[in-house]
Design a protein around this motif. Structure first.
Motif, PDB file in Angstrom:
ATOM      1  N   LEU A  97      88.689  98.987  79.985  1.00 28.20           N
ATOM      2  CA  LEU A  97      88.971  97.648  79.241  1.00 28.20           C
ATOM      3  C   LEU A  97      87.511  97.484  78.718  1.00 28.20           C
ATOM      4  O   LEU A  97      87.466  97.034  77.594  1.00 28.20           O
ATOM      5  N   ALA A  98      86.371  97.577  79.127  1.00 27.42           N
ATOM      6  CA  ALA A  98      85.142  97.229  78.730  1.00 27.42           C
ATOM      7  C   ALA A  98      84.822  98.301  77.787  1.00 27.42           C
ATOM      8  O   ALA A  98      84.057  97.775  76.510  1.00 27.42           O
ATOM      9  N   THR A  99      85.274  99.465  77.644  1.00 23.47           N
ATOM     10  CA  THR A  99      84.876 100.435  76.744  1.00 23.47           C
ATOM     11  C   THR A  99      85.669 100.000  75.387  1.00 23.47           C
ATOM     12  O   THR A  99      85.410 100.310  74.350  1.00 23.47           O
ATOM     13  N   VAL A 100      87.048  99.988  75.648  1.00 22.34           N
ATOM     14  CA  VAL A 100      87.854  99.688  74.452  1.00 22.34           C
ATOM     15  C   VAL A 100      87.509  98.350  73.799  1.00 22.34           C
ATOM     16  O   VAL A 100      87.759  97.861  72.448  1.00 22.34           O
ATOM     17  N   GLY A 101      86.880  97.373  74.610  1.00 18.49           N
ATOM     18  CA  GLY A 101      86.451  96.044  74.007  1.00 18.49           C
ATOM     19  C   GLY A 101      84.869  96.174  73.558  1.00 18.49           C
ATOM     20  O   GLY A 101      84.501  94.995  73.325  1.00 18.49           O
TER      21      GLY A 101
END
Length: 448
Positions: A97-101
């Motif tokens: 989620l951090a990466t897609v964010g």
């Protein structure tokens, strides 16, 4: 491999759009990450490397020592911000989620078996030969088994720090009474099913019952790891899963050969019927059993037991060829925009961790970095050096979006294998249940 088309509608694109609204609020509320660490906080300090990992306990302490080594050589406290998250699925969900964010860490730890699904989901960047060369590394710097295992679609997706195989612990006092130690005080060679079972019988006479323990109550990882080890010792064994987890291809005959043998050991009183993780190791520690099968990381626990004389060896080859279920902790580069300087900074950090692999090896993990693995310091480290060969015979779990260490696959399959050891299910019934329960995952495309 063809480039991933940016127009493809995937869970990644859906999440990216959603994170701007309610999803972002939810994540910010549940995260323990300090502001600026890469989720939804303040802008990152470009001079500070952000590192995420999942190490607790003894591993966590050793990793902190290694992080301190990096800070000392690279500008002090402000040069590195390291954050630890809960082991398993929670960690990998946060990283995704951090990466897609668009706020991932600069470097993260991933189990090798979990790195492949992350890469397939466009969460990780490949690591080029130029990246490696920038800090004096190459493919020849690493244990071949772990290095080859991380390659995906011809790309390097992770840099292995270690191999952590299933091994066999033994109580030296029990072994001595059972006549199983050689003239050097080491465990005799127990290759072959007949030889191994004769040893179990001898140990059982010493203990008055149990000879070997395997955790199987409120524990699913260990039953899977023991099965996978013995299964891949059989000629003709096939991957449990194929085509990235869309097919179940286990060799039913090889499966039955392993699980029927395990059940027979329980019926003879050699193997415990039911013990949790702590109970399984305590039995060996206290001399109520002679052998204990577990990951080598329990060396720290064994060393903490006052007066315990123990050793560790690869799981003996009972069938046709040596094998040991294993995984590797690796360093990965989450996908993000990086300047050449930031990319070099990430590689410098990884190289610093590899250079401190002897510290990591103190916790039991077999170094993947050959300058450490081949060093005299490591070769004289006991009992670590006694089981290091298991890394050469490592068998990694099959790639699947729901597979790998701490995964849904491991929980599903391990729970059924545990029931066989508890004599609550037959091997055939357990396999039928496994195949039925896995259908929902084999029939579901990767959500990444």
């Amino acid at each position: 491999m063809a480039p991933r088309p940016s127009s493809t509608f995937t869970r990644r694109s859906l999440l990216t759009a959603g994170l701007a609204t309610a999803g972002a609020v939810a994540l910010a509320g549940c995260s323990s990450t300090p502001l600026g660490a890469g989720l939804f906080g303040s802008p990152l300090n470009p001079e500070q490397l952000i590192f995420w990992n999942l190490f607790g306990g003894g591993d966590g302490s050793r990793m902190q020592t290694m992080e301190a080594g990096y800070r000392k050589a690279n500008g002090g406290t402000k040069s590195l911000q390291a954050t630890v998250f809960a082991w398993g699925n929670p960690y990998y969900s946060k990283l995704t989620l951090a990466t897609v964010g668009n706020k991932p860490p600069d470097v993260a730890v991933a189990h090798l078996t979990r790195a492949k699904p992350l890469y397939d989901g466009d969460i990780l960047e490949p690591i080029t030969d130029a990246d490696l060369a920038s800090v004096g590394l190459s493919a020849d710097s690493f244990n071949a088994k772990s290095w080859d295992a991380q390659k995906t679609d011809g790309k390097n997706i992770a840099i292995p720090l270690d191999t952590h195989p299933l091994v066999m612990f033994y109580n030296a006092d029990v072994m001595k009474k059972a006549g199983l130690l050689d003239s050097d005080g080491k465990l005799k060679d127990l290759t072959g099913l007949d030889t191994f079972e004769a040893a179990l019988a001898a140990i059982s006479k010493v203990t008055g019952g149990t000879a070997i323990t395997v955790a199987n109550v409120s524990e699913t990882a260990t039953p899977w790891r023991v099965f996978q080890t013995l299964y891949w010792q059989i000629t003709g064994a096939t991957p449990f899963l194929s085509d990235n987890g869309s097919k179940i291809t286990v060799n039913d005959d090889a499966y039955a050969k392993v699980m029927e043998r395990i059940a027979s050991w329980v019926k003879k009183g050699w193997l415990n019927k039911g013990l949790d993780y702590a109970g399984a190791q305590t039995a060996m520690f206290t001399g109520k059993s002679g052998f204990f099968l577990q990951g080598e990381w329990e060396i720290t626990t064994a060393q903490s037991i006052k007066g315990l004389k123990f050793g560790m060896v690869p799981v003996p080859t009972l069938f046709d060829k040596p094998a040991a279920q294993a995984d590797s902790h690796t360093f990965v580069l989450p996908r993000k925009d990086r300047t050449p300087a930031q990319r070099k900074q990430a590689m410098v950090f990884i190289k610093s961790m590899l250079d401190q692999s002897q510290t990591w090896a103190m916790g039991g993990h077999v170094p993947a970095y050959l300058p450490t693995l081949d060093s005299s310091a490591y070769k004289t480290l006991e009992p670590q050096a006694d089981y290091s060969k298991a890394a050469e015979d490592a068998v990694y779990d099959d790639p699947a979006w729901y597979g790998g260490s701490g995964s849904t696959f491991e929980v599903t399959v391990g729970a059924q294998l545990a029931l066989v050891q508890q004599l609550s299910s037959s091997p055939q019934a357990a396999l039928s249940a496994i195949k039925g329960q896995l259908k929902v995952y084999t029939n579901t495309p990767s959500p990444l």
